[in-house]
Scaffold this active site. Structure first.
Site, PDB file in Angstrom:
ATOM      1  N   LYS A   1       4.050  31.582  36.421  1.00 56.02           N
ATOM      2  CA  LYS A   1       2.975  30.598  36.569  1.00 56.02           C
ATOM      3  C   LYS A   1       1.832  31.252  37.339  1.00 56.02           C
ATOM      4  CE  LYS A   1       2.359  25.814  38.226  1.00 56.02           C
ATOM      5  NZ  LYS A   1       3.052  24.681  38.887  1.00 56.02           N
TER       6      LYS A   1
ATOM      7  N   SER B   1       2.782  20.415  36.283  1.00 54.85           N
ATOM      8  CA  SER B   1       1.737  21.398  36.110  1.00 54.85           C
ATOM      9  C   SER B   1       2.211  22.734  35.540  1.00 54.85           C
ATOM     10  CB  SER B   1       1.038  21.639  37.452  1.00 54.85           C
ATOM     11  OG  SER B   1       1.943  22.229  38.370  1.00 54.85           O
TER      12      SER B   1
ATOM     13  N   SER C   1       6.576  19.344  39.060  1.00 55.46           N
ATOM     14  CA  SER C   1       5.869  20.283  38.186  1.00 55.46           C
ATOM     15  C   SER C   1       6.729  21.339  37.491  1.00 55.46           C
ATOM     16  CB  SER C   1       4.758  20.991  38.963  1.00 55.46           C
ATOM     17  OG  SER C   1       3.658  20.130  39.118  1.00 55.46           O
TER      18      SER C   1
END
Lengths: 488, 99
Positions: free
Chosen positions: A75, A151, A175
Site C-alpha cells: 500500500k 482504503s 481499511s
C-alpha cells in the site's frame, strides 16, 4: 492456472526443486498486470525494471527463506527507500526518494521478496472505496462497475485479480478487512502493537496497524510471522515474542466458544450478508464449536467515537505536510503562513480537509472536553465490552461489512454510505484487538461476502485457527473473479 | 453545541489547521461539521463520570535512549534531498520577519 493459485508453501517447494525460478514468478506477476491492470488500476507506481533485475540476482543465489522470491505489493502509505511513496495524495506526488524503508519492508527484504510496486489507496487512508485517491479509481475484479473497498483497495484488488502473491495494507477503521471482504480475499488487522508502524505514513497513530492481504489463511499467517515483532523504532510496538502462527492451523475448532454479537446483525446489514454469516455460524457448530448470542452494548457509539478520535489524531499527524522538508510547496507565496496554507489547501483532497477540520475543531478550546475527551472515555467503554466477552469466549464472529461492494460514485454522492460501511470494523480498532476477514459466500449478484473473526489481544493464533478451519471446510476461497480471460 | 458552529468559527478553525478556505467552502464545511457533531452528541447519553479515558489500548512505557546523534542513519545531504527548496545545507522558506 496462474502461479498464484499455488500457496506460498507450494511455491517455496517448487523454487526449492527448481521447477520454477524467481524470474518465472516475477514475470507471471508482470504479465498478469499487463493483462488486467488497465482495467483494475491497482497500482500507483510500478517498479518493473528493478523487479526483473532483482529476480535475476535471486535466481543466481541459493538462499532458502520463507517468502523468498515472491512478487509482492505495498500500500502506498508504506515508505520504501528510493521508491516513490505518495499515500494517495497529491501533496506527496514528488516524494520520489524516501530515505528509509518502513520496518515491515526491511523485514520483507531480509526474506528477499520482490517488490513489484505501490498500490492505490484513499488519500492518507481516509475512505472506504479507494475513490478518494488523488491518482486513480481502482475497480473491483468481481465487477468493475464497483469499488474494491478501501482504503487498502489497490492491495485487495491486486491480490484478488492474481497480480501479486500477496500485499500489505493498513487498517485504521477497517481499511484491510473491508476491501478484503469486497474482493473475496483474506485480510488481517493484527493486534495494535503487533506490527511496527515505523515508516507507515500516520493517519491515526493510536489505531493504525499494518497487516497482510492474501488469498488463503495459511498464506496470511506466514506473512504475519515475518512482519510482526518488536521494533525499538516504534515505541508503541509490543515487546512480545511472535508465535509461529502456522502451527495454530490445526483445522480443529471442536470445543471453541464463539460469541455472536446481536448488534452485528442490525438494521443496516443486508439480508444476504446476514444469511451468509448465519450459515457460517452453523458451519462452526457442525465442526464442534459452541456459538452463543452476546451483546456489545456500546457498539452504536463506536462510529461517532471513531470519527472524533481518528480525525483529531489525523489533524496532528498531517501537520507535518507543510511544504518545507518534503512534498509539494505552493508557488508564488506571500509569506511563511501563506506557504503553509496554500501548500496544504491546494494539495489535500476534500475528504482529507474535512477530517482535518473536524479533528482541529474537536481539539479546539471549548470543545476538547465535550468531544475529544468524551470520545476517549467512550472508547474505554467499547474496549471493556470486548474484554468482558473474551473472559468467556475464544472468538467473536460477525459480518465484516454491512453490504457487498457498492458502485463507483455512490460514496462520493453520499458520505453517510461510506461512514456507515465501517460500523462493524471500527469497534475492533478502538479496542485494539486482532480481526480477520475471510470469504464466506456470494450475493445473488456474485459479489463476495466477508466473515469477520475477532480475537483477544495478541491472540492472532486463535483467529487464524478459527479462520483456517472454516476455510478448509468450505470452497469460497477457491472462487476466482472472471477477469482477463480464464485459463490463467 | 452543534448549532454554535458558525461560518466564523469554521474560518477560525481553518486558520488553526493552516488551511486556506473560501467563504463558500466555509459555509459548506459549517453545514457538514454541524451534521457530524450533531451525530456525535449521542455520546452525551452515556454517563462517563468515573471512566478513565483511553489514549492507547496497550500499556505503554517510555522508551529511552542515549542522547547521541545517529550518524549512521541519514546525512544532512540526504535530509535535504526531498526538500522543495534548500540552500547552504539548510531548508529554505519565505522570510518570516518583515524589514
Amino acid at each position: 492456472m496462474s502461479l498464484f493459485d499455488h500457496s506460498i508453501k507450494e511455491l517455496e517447494e517448487k523454487l526449492h526443486n527448481k521447477e520454477i525460478s524467481v524470474q518465472d514468478l516475477v514475470k507471471a506477476s508482470l504479465d498478469r498486470i499487463k493483462e488486467v491492470d488497465d482495467e483494475i488500476q491497482a497500482f500507483i507506481t510500478l517498479d518493473e525494471e528493478n523487479a526483473m533485475k532483482q529476480a535475476k540476482e535471486l535466481d543466481e543465489s541459493s538462499e532458502e527463506k520463507s517468502l523468498f522470491g515472491l512478487p509482492i505489493g505495498l500500500k502506498d502509505n508504506i515508505v520504501t527507500k528510493d521508491l516513490r511513496t505518495t499515500s494517495g495524495s497529491k501533496i506527496l506526488e514528488n516524494f520520489n526518494d524516501p530515505l528509509y524503508d518502513a520496518e515491515v519492508v526491511e523485514k520483507l527484504k531480509e526474506q528477499k521478496t520482490v517488490t513489484i510496486g505501490k498500490l492505490n489507496m484513499d488519500e492518507f487512508a481516509m475512505g472506504s472505496g479507494t475513490e478518494y485517491s488523488a491518482y486513480k479509481k481502482t475497480k473491483n475484479p468481481w465487477d468493475t462497475d464497483r469499488v474494491p473497498g478501501g482504503s487498502s483497495g489497490g492491495s485487495a484488488a491486486a491480490v484478488a485479480a492474481g497480480e501479486l502473491k500477496f500485499a500489505l495494507g493498513s487498517d485504521t477503521g477497517g481499511s484491510i478487512r473491508q476491501p478484503a471482504a469486497f474482493c473475496g480475499v483474506v485480510g488481517m488487522k493484527p493486534t495494535y502493537g503487533r506490527v511496527s508502524r515505523f515508516g507507515l505514513v500516520a493517519f491515526a497513530s493510536s489505531l493504525d496497524q499494518i497487516g497482510p492481504i492474501t488469498r488463503t489463511v495459511e498464506d496470511n499467517a506466514r506473512v504475519l510471522e515475518v512482519i510482526a515483532g518488536h521494533d525499538e523504532k516504534d515505541s508503541t510496538s509490543a515487546n512480545l515474542e511472535v508465535p509461529v502462527f502456522t502451527d495454530a492451523l490445526t483445522k480443529d475448532v471442536a470445543g471453541l466458544k464463539i460469541a455472536v454479537p446481536k448488534e452485528y446483525f442490525g438494521e443496516g446489514v443486508a439480508q444476504e450478508v446476514k444469511d451468509a454469516v448465519r450459515a457460517a455460524i452453523e458451519k462452526y457448530e457442525s465442526l464442534g464449536a459452541t456459538c452463543e448470542e452476546v451483546s456489545l452494548p456500546h457498539s452504536k457509539y463506536a462510529l461517532s467515537t471513531y470519527y472524533i478520535l481518528a480525525s483529531a489524531e489525523a489533524s496532528a499527524s498531517l501537520a507535518r505536510f507543510d511544504g518545507v522538508r518534503y512534498g509539494v510547496r505552493a508557488e508564488n507565496v506571500e509569506d511563511m503562513i501563506d506557504m503553509y496554507k496554500r501548500s496544504r489547501s491546494e494539495n489535500f483532497g476534500e475528504e482529507v480537509k474535512r477530517r482535518i477540520m473536524l479533528g482541529t475543531f474537536a481539539l479546539s478550546s471549548g470543545y476538547y472536553d465535550a468531544y475529544y475527551k468524551k470520545a476517549q472515555k467512550v472508547r474505554t467503554l467499547i474496549k471493556n465490552d470486548f474484554e468482558q466477552i473474551f473472559e468467556e469466549y475464544d472468538i467473536i464472529l460477525g459480518p465484516t461489512a454491512p453490504t457487498t461492494a457498492f458502485k463507483l460514485g455512490e460514496e462520493m454522492d453520499d458520505p453517510v454510505i461510506a461512514y456507515a460501511n465501517d460500523v462493524l470494523t471500527i469497534p475492533v480498532n478502538l479496542a485494539g484487538v486482532p480481526a480477520i476477514s475471510i470469504p464466506c459466500g456470494f450475493s445473488s449478484e456474485g459479489l463476495p461476502i466477508g466473515l469477520q473473526i475477532i480475537g483477544k489481544h495478541f491472540d492472532e493464533a486463535m483467529v487464524y485457527r478459527a479462520a483456517h478451519a472454516f476455510e478448509q471446510a468450505t470452497d469460497f476461497h477457491k472462487q476466482r473473479p472472471d477477469i482477463g480471460g480464464a485459463a490463467k | 453545541m452543534a448549532d454554535d458552529i458558525s461560518k466564523e468559527r469554521v474560518m477560525h478553525v481553518a486558520d488553526l489547521a493552516r488551511l486556506h478556505i473560501t467563504d463558500e467552502e466555509a459555509e459548506k464545511l459549517a453545514e457538514e461539521l454541524r451534521s457530524i457533531i450533531k451525530h456525535a452528541e449521542q455520546l452525551k447519553e452515556l454517563d462517563t463520570t468515573n471512566v478513565e479515558p483511553t489514549t492507547h489500548v496497550i500499556q505503554l512505557e517510555n522508551v529511552m535512549r542515549k542522547d547521541e546523534p545517529r550518524t549512521d542513519w541519514i546525512t544532512q545531504e540526504e535530509a535535504l534531498k526531498n526538500a522543495p527548496d534548500h540552500k547552504d545545507g539548510q531548508f529554505r522558506v519565505p522570510s518570516i520577519l518583515s524589514e
